[in-house]
Enzyme design. Sequence first.
Site, PDB file in Angstrom:
ATOM      1  N   SER A  50       0.825  -1.215   0.000  1.00  0.00           N
ATOM      2  CA  SER A  50       0.000   0.000   0.000  1.00  0.00           C
ATOM      3  C   SER A  50       0.857   1.263   0.000  1.00  0.00           C
ATOM      4  O   SER A  50       0.321   2.364  -0.057  1.00  0.00           O
ATOM      5  CB  SER A  50      -0.933  -0.006   1.209  1.00  0.00           C
ATOM      6  OG  SER A  50      -0.182  -0.132   2.399  1.00  0.00           O
ATOM      7  N   HIS A  51       2.187   1.137   0.069  1.00  0.00           N
ATOM      8  CA  HIS A  51       3.025   2.339   0.073  1.00  0.00           C
ATOM      9  C   HIS A  51       4.120   2.315  -0.988  1.00  0.00           C
ATOM     10  O   HIS A  51       5.063   3.085  -0.925  1.00  0.00           O
ATOM     11  CB  HIS A  51       3.608   2.592   1.471  1.00  0.00           C
ATOM     12  CG  HIS A  51       2.537   3.040   2.400  1.00  0.00           C
ATOM     13  ND1 HIS A  51       1.713   2.159   3.045  1.00  0.00           N
ATOM     14  CD2 HIS A  51       2.091   4.280   2.714  1.00  0.00           C
ATOM     15  CE1 HIS A  51       0.821   2.835   3.758  1.00  0.00           C
ATOM     16  NE2 HIS A  51       1.023   4.120   3.567  1.00  0.00           N
ATOM     17  N   THR A 163      -4.832   8.596   9.921  1.00  0.00           N
ATOM     18  CA  THR A 163      -4.554   7.207  10.292  1.00  0.00           C
ATOM     19  C   THR A 163      -3.264   7.141  11.106  1.00  0.00           C
ATOM     20  O   THR A 163      -2.810   6.064  11.487  1.00  0.00           O
ATOM     21  CB  THR A 163      -4.469   6.311   9.038  1.00  0.00           C
ATOM     22  OG1 THR A 163      -3.657   6.968   8.070  1.00  0.00           O
ATOM     23  CG2 THR A 163      -5.845   6.085   8.460  1.00  0.00           C
ATOM     24  N   ASP A 181       5.898  -0.802  12.626  1.00  0.00           N
ATOM     25  CA  ASP A 181       5.395   0.381  11.931  1.00  0.00           C
ATOM     26  C   ASP A 181       3.913   0.160  11.716  1.00  0.00           C
ATOM     27  O   ASP A 181       3.514  -0.763  11.010  1.00  0.00           O
ATOM     28  CB  ASP A 181       6.120   0.509  10.585  1.00  0.00           C
ATOM     29  CG  ASP A 181       5.638   1.699   9.784  1.00  0.00           C
ATOM     30  OD1 ASP A 181       4.974   2.582  10.358  1.00  0.00           O
ATOM     31  OD2 ASP A 181       5.930   1.753   8.573  1.00  0.00           O
ATOM     32  N   GLU A 191      -4.403   0.187   2.841  1.00  0.00           N
ATOM     33  CA  GLU A 191      -4.824  -1.218   2.823  1.00  0.00           C
ATOM     34  C   GLU A 191      -6.313  -1.317   2.477  1.00  0.00           C
ATOM     35  O   GLU A 191      -6.733  -2.219   1.755  1.00  0.00           O
ATOM     36  CB  GLU A 191      -4.584  -1.869   4.193  1.00  0.00           C
ATOM     37  CG  GLU A 191      -3.132  -2.139   4.512  1.00  0.00           C
ATOM     38  CD  GLU A 191      -2.499  -3.153   3.572  1.00  0.00           C
ATOM     39  OE1 GLU A 191      -3.219  -4.022   3.043  1.00  0.00           O
ATOM     40  OE2 GLU A 191      -1.287  -3.043   3.343  1.00  0.00           O
ATOM     41  N   LYS A 234      -7.938   2.904  23.558  1.00  0.00           N
ATOM     42  CA  LYS A 234      -6.474   2.902  23.659  1.00  0.00           C
ATOM     43  C   LYS A 234      -5.830   3.368  22.351  1.00  0.00           C
ATOM     44  O   LYS A 234      -4.924   4.215  22.350  1.00  0.00           O
ATOM     45  CB  LYS A 234      -5.971   1.502  24.040  1.00  0.00           C
ATOM     46  CG  LYS A 234      -6.558   1.040  25.360  1.00  0.00           C
ATOM     47  CD  LYS A 234      -5.994  -0.289  25.795  1.00  0.00           C
ATOM     48  CE  LYS A 234      -6.753  -0.775  27.026  1.00  0.00           C
ATOM     49  NZ  LYS A 234      -6.161  -1.977  27.602  1.00  0.00           N
ATOM     50  N   PRO A 308       8.106  -8.171  15.113  1.00  0.00           N
ATOM     51  CA  PRO A 308       7.642  -7.226  14.105  1.00  0.00           C
ATOM     52  C   PRO A 308       8.790  -6.916  13.137  1.00  0.00           C
ATOM     53  O   PRO A 308       9.937  -6.788  13.551  1.00  0.00           O
ATOM     54  CB  PRO A 308       7.281  -5.974  14.921  1.00  0.00           C
ATOM     55  CG  PRO A 308       7.085  -6.454  16.321  1.00  0.00           C
ATOM     56  CD  PRO A 308       7.986  -7.637  16.483  1.00  0.00           C
TER      57      PRO A 308
HETATM   58  P1  NDP Z   1       0.242  -3.801   9.946  1.00  0.00           P
HETATM   59  O1  NDP Z   1      -0.970  -3.931  10.788  1.00  0.00           O
HETATM   60  O2  NDP Z   1       0.327  -4.637   8.719  1.00  0.00           O
HETATM   61  O3  NDP Z   1       1.538  -4.104  10.799  1.00  0.00           O
HETATM   62  C1  NDP Z   1       1.851  -3.347  11.932  1.00  0.00           C
HETATM   63  C2  NDP Z   1       3.130  -3.839  12.556  1.00  0.00           C
HETATM   64  O4  NDP Z   1       2.873  -5.065  13.230  1.00  0.00           O
HETATM   65  C3  NDP Z   1       4.236  -4.127  11.551  1.00  0.00           C
HETATM   66  O5  NDP Z   1       5.452  -3.687  12.055  1.00  0.00           O
HETATM   67  C4  NDP Z   1       4.194  -5.649  11.411  1.00  0.00           C
HETATM   68  O6  NDP Z   1       5.442  -6.224  11.064  1.00  0.00           O
HETATM   69  C5  NDP Z   1       3.787  -6.059  12.803  1.00  0.00           C
HETATM   70  N1  NDP Z   1       3.108  -7.341  12.822  1.00  0.00           N
HETATM   71  C6  NDP Z   1       2.073  -7.742  12.052  1.00  0.00           C
HETATM   72  N2  NDP Z   1       1.734  -9.001  12.340  1.00  0.00           N
HETATM   73  C7  NDP Z   1       2.581  -9.406  13.305  1.00  0.00           C
HETATM   74  C8  NDP Z   1       2.752 -10.633  14.024  1.00  0.00           C
HETATM   75  N3  NDP Z   1       1.992 -11.701  13.776  1.00  0.00           N
HETATM   76  N4  NDP Z   1       3.711 -10.694  14.965  1.00  0.00           N
HETATM   77  C9  NDP Z   1       4.508  -9.620  15.212  1.00  0.00           C
HETATM   78  N5  NDP Z   1       4.416  -8.462  14.554  1.00  0.00           N
HETATM   79  C10 NDP Z   1       3.456  -8.341  13.623  1.00  0.00           C
HETATM   80  O7  NDP Z   1       0.479  -2.257   9.539  1.00  0.00           O
HETATM   81  P2  NDP Z   1      -0.603  -1.137   9.262  1.00  0.00           P
HETATM   82  O8  NDP Z   1      -1.560  -1.688   8.283  1.00  0.00           O
HETATM   83  O9  NDP Z   1      -1.118  -0.579  10.531  1.00  0.00           O
HETATM   84  O10 NDP Z   1       0.294  -0.003   8.564  1.00  0.00           O
HETATM   85  C11 NDP Z   1       0.787  -0.226   7.256  1.00  0.00           C
HETATM   86  C12 NDP Z   1       1.687   0.913   6.828  1.00  0.00           C
HETATM   87  O11 NDP Z   1       0.944   2.092   6.561  1.00  0.00           O
HETATM   88  C13 NDP Z   1       2.762   1.337   7.822  1.00  0.00           C
HETATM   89  O12 NDP Z   1       3.990   1.233   7.131  1.00  0.00           O
HETATM   90  C14 NDP Z   1       2.458   2.804   8.123  1.00  0.00           C
HETATM   91  O13 NDP Z   1       3.606   3.624   8.299  1.00  0.00           O
HETATM   92  C15 NDP Z   1       1.746   3.215   6.870  1.00  0.00           C
HETATM   93  N6  NDP Z   1       0.924   4.402   7.082  1.00  0.00           N
HETATM   94  C16 NDP Z   1       1.363   5.623   6.615  1.00  0.00           C
HETATM   95  C17 NDP Z   1       0.609   6.777   6.810  1.00  0.00           C
HETATM   96  C18 NDP Z   1       1.097   8.112   6.375  1.00  0.00           C
HETATM   97  O14 NDP Z   1       0.408   9.095   6.592  1.00  0.00           O
HETATM   98  N7  NDP Z   1       2.250   8.232   5.785  1.00  0.00           N
HETATM   99  C19 NDP Z   1      -0.695   6.710   7.472  1.00  0.00           C
HETATM  100  C20 NDP Z   1      -1.024   5.392   7.986  1.00  0.00           C
HETATM  101  C21 NDP Z   1      -0.249   4.288   7.769  1.00  0.00           C
HETATM  102  P3  NDP Z   1       5.665  -6.817   9.555  1.00  0.00           P
HETATM  103  O15 NDP Z   1       5.802  -5.605   8.668  1.00  0.00           O
HETATM  104  O16 NDP Z   1       6.882  -7.637   9.641  1.00  0.00           O
HETATM  105  O17 NDP Z   1       4.435  -7.627   9.240  1.00  0.00           O
END
Ligand code: NDP
Length: 339
Positions: A50-51, A163, A181, A191, A234, A308
């Site tokens: 998504s990025h 977000t 992140d 997403e 939270k 993560p």
């Molecule tokens: P996710 O929910 O996919 O993941 C969040 C974090 O949790 C990641 O670091 C991920 O690591 C970790 N994680 C996921 N599953 C597990 C697991 N089973 N065990 C341990 N760790 C886990 O991310 P989001 O959908 O919330 O965000 C996606 C992206 O969107 C981010 O990069 C964020 O910066 C970006 N974003 C940017 C914005 C902007 O304004 N620029 C606004 C909002 C979001 P891993 O990557 O290894 O799965």
Amino acid sequence: MGTEIETERLTLEEIRDLAHRTLAAHGADEANAAAVAANMVAAQRDGSQSHGLFRLPKHVTSLRNGKANGRAKPVVEALSPSILRVDGDRGYAPLAQQTGLPALEAAAKEHGLAALTIRRTIHFAALWPETEWLAERGLVAFAVTSSPPYVAQYGGRRPVFGTNPLSFAWPRPGGLPMVYDMASAAMARGEIMVHMRDGHSVPEGTGVDAEGRMTTDPAAILKGGAQLPFGGHKGSAIALMVDLLAGPLLGEVSSLECGDEDNGDGSAGLGGEFVLAMDPARFGAGDAVARGERLFARLMEDEGARLPGDRRHRARARAEAEGGVDVPKVLLDEIRALA
Ligand code: NDP
């Protein structure tokens, strides 16, 4: 049920070239196009769908309508020995970060802890590139940015927060850092867009429709509805913290104020980013990183758990071994028409 999407395999160089040419065709100069293209290559390589290239058409919209400055010349200044500020000159965040992060690294290593604030920038990307960059250089890092209001606060129905993502990274000896992140919304907006594009529904709790009713239809959330924070009150409190750190603390807009300037054309909003870097060697433990390793080892004894960042790092290793990644054909057609 989602539909199978047709993909095409591109090498990382082909992705870089496509992104660079497209941005340059719409007025970005060499430095700005190269910084954004490198950021998109990293996202595609790491499976941050998504990025990566997905964001390119929106970058073009903002270059075309003049909201983004494709010729931005970010400048770094020191507000104090440990508080640095970059003026992003209305450009995309990757070049502003390239300008400020080396100075942040140096200040954190000199003083033990330092902050970088980036103002007047458009952050359309994931946050892990900046925290991972710092952690690869031995620092503990934290970053937040806010965005136009899409997310209702706990107990409310109106979108008031972006977000509002946050990222945290911890250095590991001889390996990739531990990096998380995450958006403070239940699901990142990008997403939800990907789910809509691919014809998938989203999980319950992702958002509400225009009448404030829970829905699993991504289109109802994106068009007139609101996203929800993760974890109820939270996540709502974390979104508020991000809003304060990336906005008022820096003299930048809050999510709501950013929304006041949004004309709904899908282009980016200007805002701020806050990045904190800490040198673990300077907090008195002497062996902080080794203690972190001991903690990780204990945590990984629990079957089924992972750290993560591991998924992303595995995706990176795969992309590098295979020499490329699969990109949806429909997205490539859209971008090639723009390039
Ligand atoms: P996710 O929910 O996919 O993941 C969040 C974090 O949790 C990641 O670091 C991920 O690591 C970790 N994680 C996921 N599953 C597990 C697991 N089973 N065990 C341990 N760790 C886990 O991310 P989001 O959908 O919330 O965000 C996606 C992206 O969107 C981010 O990069 C964020 O910066 C970006 N974003 C940017 C914005 C902007 O304004 N620029 C606004 C909002 C979001 P891993 O990557 O290894 O799965």
